[in-house]
Design an enzyme around this catalytic site. Structure first.
Site, PDB file in Angstrom:
ATOM      1  N   THR A  96      39.324  40.691  43.129  1.00 15.43           N
ATOM      2  CA  THR A  96      38.826  42.066  43.246  1.00 15.43           C
ATOM      3  C   THR A  96      37.910  42.133  44.457  1.00 15.43           C
ATOM      4  O   THR A  96      36.820  41.559  44.443  1.00 15.43           O
ATOM      5  CB  THR A  96      38.045  42.472  41.981  1.00 15.43           C
ATOM      6  OG1 THR A  96      38.883  42.292  40.850  1.00 15.43           O
ATOM      7  CG2 THR A  96      37.597  43.932  42.067  1.00 15.43           C
ATOM      8  N   LYS A 171      42.346  49.005  41.394  1.00 19.28           N
ATOM      9  CA  LYS A 171      41.512  48.078  40.612  1.00 19.28           C
ATOM     10  C   LYS A 171      40.094  48.638  40.450  1.00 19.28           C
ATOM     11  O   LYS A 171      39.482  48.539  39.390  1.00 19.28           O
ATOM     12  CB  LYS A 171      41.502  46.717  41.308  1.00 19.28           C
ATOM     13  CG  LYS A 171      40.533  45.712  40.745  1.00 19.28           C
ATOM     14  CD  LYS A 171      40.842  45.333  39.307  1.00 19.28           C
ATOM     15  CE  LYS A 171      39.797  44.353  38.774  1.00 19.28           C
ATOM     16  NZ  LYS A 171      39.882  44.173  37.333  1.00 19.28           N
ATOM     17  N   LYS A 239      29.137  43.403  41.157  1.00 20.05           N
ATOM     18  CA  LYS A 239      29.813  43.464  42.465  1.00 20.05           C
ATOM     19  C   LYS A 239      30.779  44.651  42.491  1.00 20.05           C
ATOM     20  O   LYS A 239      30.819  45.426  43.450  1.00 20.05           O
ATOM     21  CB  LYS A 239      30.592  42.154  42.684  1.00 20.05           C
ATOM     22  CG  LYS A 239      31.606  42.217  43.821  1.00 20.05           C
ATOM     23  CD  LYS A 239      32.820  41.293  43.659  1.00 20.05           C
ATOM     24  CE  LYS A 239      33.500  41.266  42.344  1.00 20.05           C
ATOM     25  NZ  LYS A 239      34.863  40.835  42.274  1.00 20.05           N
TER      26      LYS A 239
HETATM   27  N1  LIG Z   1      36.942  37.118  34.660  1.00 14.04           N
HETATM   28  C1  LIG Z   1      37.573  38.271  34.434  1.00 14.04           C
HETATM   29  O1  LIG Z   1      37.632  38.765  33.295  1.00 14.04           O
HETATM   30  C2  LIG Z   1      38.259  39.006  35.567  1.00 14.04           C
HETATM   31  C3  LIG Z   1      39.217  39.977  35.235  1.00 14.04           C
HETATM   32  C4  LIG Z   1      39.872  40.649  36.261  1.00 14.04           C
HETATM   33  C5  LIG Z   1      39.544  40.386  37.584  1.00 14.04           C
HETATM   34  N2  LIG Z   1      38.577  39.467  37.865  1.00 14.04           N
HETATM   35  C6  LIG Z   1      38.277  39.215  39.287  1.00 14.04           C
HETATM   36  O2  LIG Z   1      38.984  38.024  39.628  1.00 14.04           O
HETATM   37  C7  LIG Z   1      38.237  37.275  40.584  1.00 14.04           C
HETATM   38  C8  LIG Z   1      37.978  35.872  40.029  1.00 14.04           C
HETATM   39  O3  LIG Z   1      37.235  36.015  38.828  1.00 14.04           O
HETATM   40  P1  LIG Z   1      36.857  34.754  37.893  1.00 14.04           P
HETATM   41  O4  LIG Z   1      36.274  35.299  36.642  1.00 14.04           O
HETATM   42  O5  LIG Z   1      38.001  33.809  37.856  1.00 14.04           O
HETATM   43  O6  LIG Z   1      35.676  34.137  38.782  1.00 14.04           O
HETATM   44  P2  LIG Z   1      35.005  32.699  38.700  1.00 14.04           P
HETATM   45  O7  LIG Z   1      35.306  32.016  37.426  1.00 14.04           O
HETATM   46  O8  LIG Z   1      33.593  32.899  39.099  1.00 14.04           O
HETATM   47  O9  LIG Z   1      35.773  31.879  39.873  1.00 14.04           O
HETATM   48  C9  LIG Z   1      35.586  32.236  41.203  1.00 14.04           C
HETATM   49  C10 LIG Z   1      36.480  31.402  42.114  1.00 14.04           C
HETATM   50  O10 LIG Z   1      36.148  31.725  43.479  1.00 14.04           O
HETATM   51  C11 LIG Z   1      35.789  30.521  44.169  1.00 14.04           C
HETATM   52  N3  LIG Z   1      34.781  30.791  45.185  1.00 14.04           N
HETATM   53  C12 LIG Z   1      33.656  31.529  45.059  1.00 14.04           C
HETATM   54  N4  LIG Z   1      32.978  31.561  46.225  1.00 14.04           N
HETATM   55  C13 LIG Z   1      33.713  30.828  47.115  1.00 14.04           C
HETATM   56  C14 LIG Z   1      33.561  30.516  48.472  1.00 14.04           C
HETATM   57  N5  LIG Z   1      32.512  30.959  49.194  1.00 14.04           N
HETATM   58  N6  LIG Z   1      34.503  29.730  49.071  1.00 14.04           N
HETATM   59  C15 LIG Z   1      35.558  29.297  48.357  1.00 14.04           C
HETATM   60  N7  LIG Z   1      35.780  29.566  47.054  1.00 14.04           N
HETATM   61  C16 LIG Z   1      34.855  30.328  46.435  1.00 14.04           C
HETATM   62  C17 LIG Z   1      35.268  29.610  43.096  1.00 14.04           C
HETATM   63  O11 LIG Z   1      35.275  28.277  43.561  1.00 14.04           O
HETATM   64  P3  LIG Z   1      34.247  27.191  42.948  1.00 14.04           P
HETATM   65  O12 LIG Z   1      34.861  26.700  41.675  1.00 14.04           O
HETATM   66  O13 LIG Z   1      34.164  26.157  44.024  1.00 14.04           O
HETATM   67  O14 LIG Z   1      32.939  27.922  42.727  1.00 14.04           O
HETATM   68  C18 LIG Z   1      36.278  29.894  41.974  1.00 14.04           C
HETATM   69  O15 LIG Z   1      37.492  29.230  42.253  1.00 14.04           O
HETATM   70  C19 LIG Z   1      36.971  38.097  40.871  1.00 14.04           C
HETATM   71  O16 LIG Z   1      37.204  38.886  42.014  1.00 14.04           O
HETATM   72  C20 LIG Z   1      36.828  38.967  39.627  1.00 14.04           C
HETATM   73  O17 LIG Z   1      36.125  40.169  39.910  1.00 14.04           O
HETATM   74  C21 LIG Z   1      37.954  38.751  36.893  1.00 14.04           C
END
Ligand SMILES: NC(=O)c1ccc[n+]([C@@H]2O[C@H](COP(=O)([O-])OP(=O)(O)OC[C@H]3O[C@@H](n4cnc5c(N)ncnc54)[C@H](OP(=O)(O)O)[C@@H]3O)[C@@H](O)[C@H]2O)c1
Length: 292
Positions: A96, A171, A239
């Site tokens: 997102t 989204k 965010k």
């Molecule tokens: N969780 C939900 O329910 C959900 C639902 C729909 C959409 N989303 C969206 O989907 C996306 C991922 O969500 P998530 O919940 O999976 O997030 P998350 O668990 O916080 O994972 C974030 C990912 O991004 C990587 N990352 C963050 N900063 C980085 C950087 N500077 N360089 C390289 N890699 C980086 C992290 O790597 P590291 O492991 O190294 O930190 C990890 O692989 C977000 O945009 C969120 O808004 C989430």
């Protein structure tokens, strides 16, 4: 079956990559923090040691990262994806991020002959695990058609909204509804609390009303126990509210209640609640209301 490079193994990316592998695609994964790839490796999924390795020779490269900064870091920084990707590999970003970033990166990719789709998802970790996400797509329609087999593994439905940026815009629309629904539920429960009404009974009543929702069902336990392990971290909702309000400003949409909800989220972030589930907004409002 496609050769897929998958970057970003967070709460969402890990089950998504696993589902693609289990559906028979040839999947290689990469994550900035390598330890997060271990459980997928144990299940037989190849783990790349570098961005170059995860990108080279793939039919499609998928990113699922936190935010705009993370996406730019992985795609356009030195030794990022755009340094290694070659035609005819397709690039699909499912994070997102702002529509502006989706469009900017798609244009950079296009100059190199690479087609990119923005394809963020609606649905949380349970939906990701079950392959029940909604996939919201912007970009070239032919690329969308070519990737429907992948989207149908990840989601129960995919929607094509138009050119690049349209998926990211869709989204933000659904996440406005998500954030405001959570805020509305929590404010209702705060009033109930102040009336001295029984919280589980109130939630059960809500679930019998015309306002019943699967979403409230998912959050019920957290709201009753005041324990908020993250499915969708509050920092991501914060965010998204920022992106929504920025887009509202640019496009002339007046969203007063959204602005107010953003302030609650900002305050929760300042109270160190960012890594807990978005439902922790209830704890923030309890605190603001003087928990009795
Ligand atoms: N969780 C939900 O329910 C959900 C639902 C729909 C959409 N989303 C969206 O989907 C996306 C991922 O969500 P998530 O919940 O999976 O997030 P998350 O668990 O916080 O994972 C974030 C990912 O991004 C990587 N990352 C963050 N900063 C980085 C950087 N500077 N360089 C390289 N890699 C980086 C992290 O790597 P590291 O492991 O190294 O930190 C990890 O692989 C977000 O945009 C969120 O808004 C989430």
């Amino acid at each position: 079956m496609k050769k897929i490079g998958f970057i970003g193994l967070g709460k969402m990316g890990s089950p998504m990559a696993r589902n693609l592998y289990q559906a028979g695609h040839e999947v290689m994964v990469y994550n900035r923090t390598p330890e997060r790839a271990l459980s997928l490796q144990e299940q037989g999924i190849q783990v790349a040691q570098s961005i170059e390795e995860v990108v080279k020779g793939k039919d499609v490269v998928i990113t699922m990262l936190s935010n705009d900064e993370a996406l730019k870091e992985i795609l356009i920084a030195d030794d990022g994806v755009l340094d290694f990707i070659e035609e005819p590999t397709l690039l699909v970003d499912m994070s997102t991020v702002s529509p502006e970033t989706s469009i900017m990166i798609a244009e950079m990719a296009k100059e190199m002959g690479i087609t990119m789709l923005d394809a963020p998802v609606s649905g949380s970790v349970n939906a990701a695990e079950g392959g029940n996400l909604l996939v919201l797509v912007g970009g070239e329609s032919q690329a969308y058609e070519n990737l429907k087999d992948i989207f149908s593994v990840l989601g129960k439905e995919s929607y094509y909204f138009g050119l690049n940026g349209a998926g990211s815009r869709a989204k933000l629309v659904i996440n406005l509804m998500l954030g405001m629904t959570m805020q509305g539920i929590c404010e209702s429960l705060i009033l109930a609390e102040k009336f001295g009404l029984d919280r589980p009974q109130i939630i059960d009543m809500m679930q019998q009303s015309a306002l019943a929702s699967p979403f409230l069902g998912f959050k019920r336990h957290s709201l009753i126990t005041e324990n908020f392990p993250a499915a969708f971290a509050l920092k991501h909702m914060h965010k998204d509210f920022g992106l929504i309000l920025e887009e509202a400003r640019k496009n002339g949409a007046v969203l007063p209640a959204t602005s107010a909800a953003y302030q609650t989220h900002k305050s929760a972030i300042n109270h160190d609640m960012g890594n807990q589930d978005m439902a922790v907004i209830f704890a923030e409002l309890l605190q603001q209301s003087g928990k009795s």
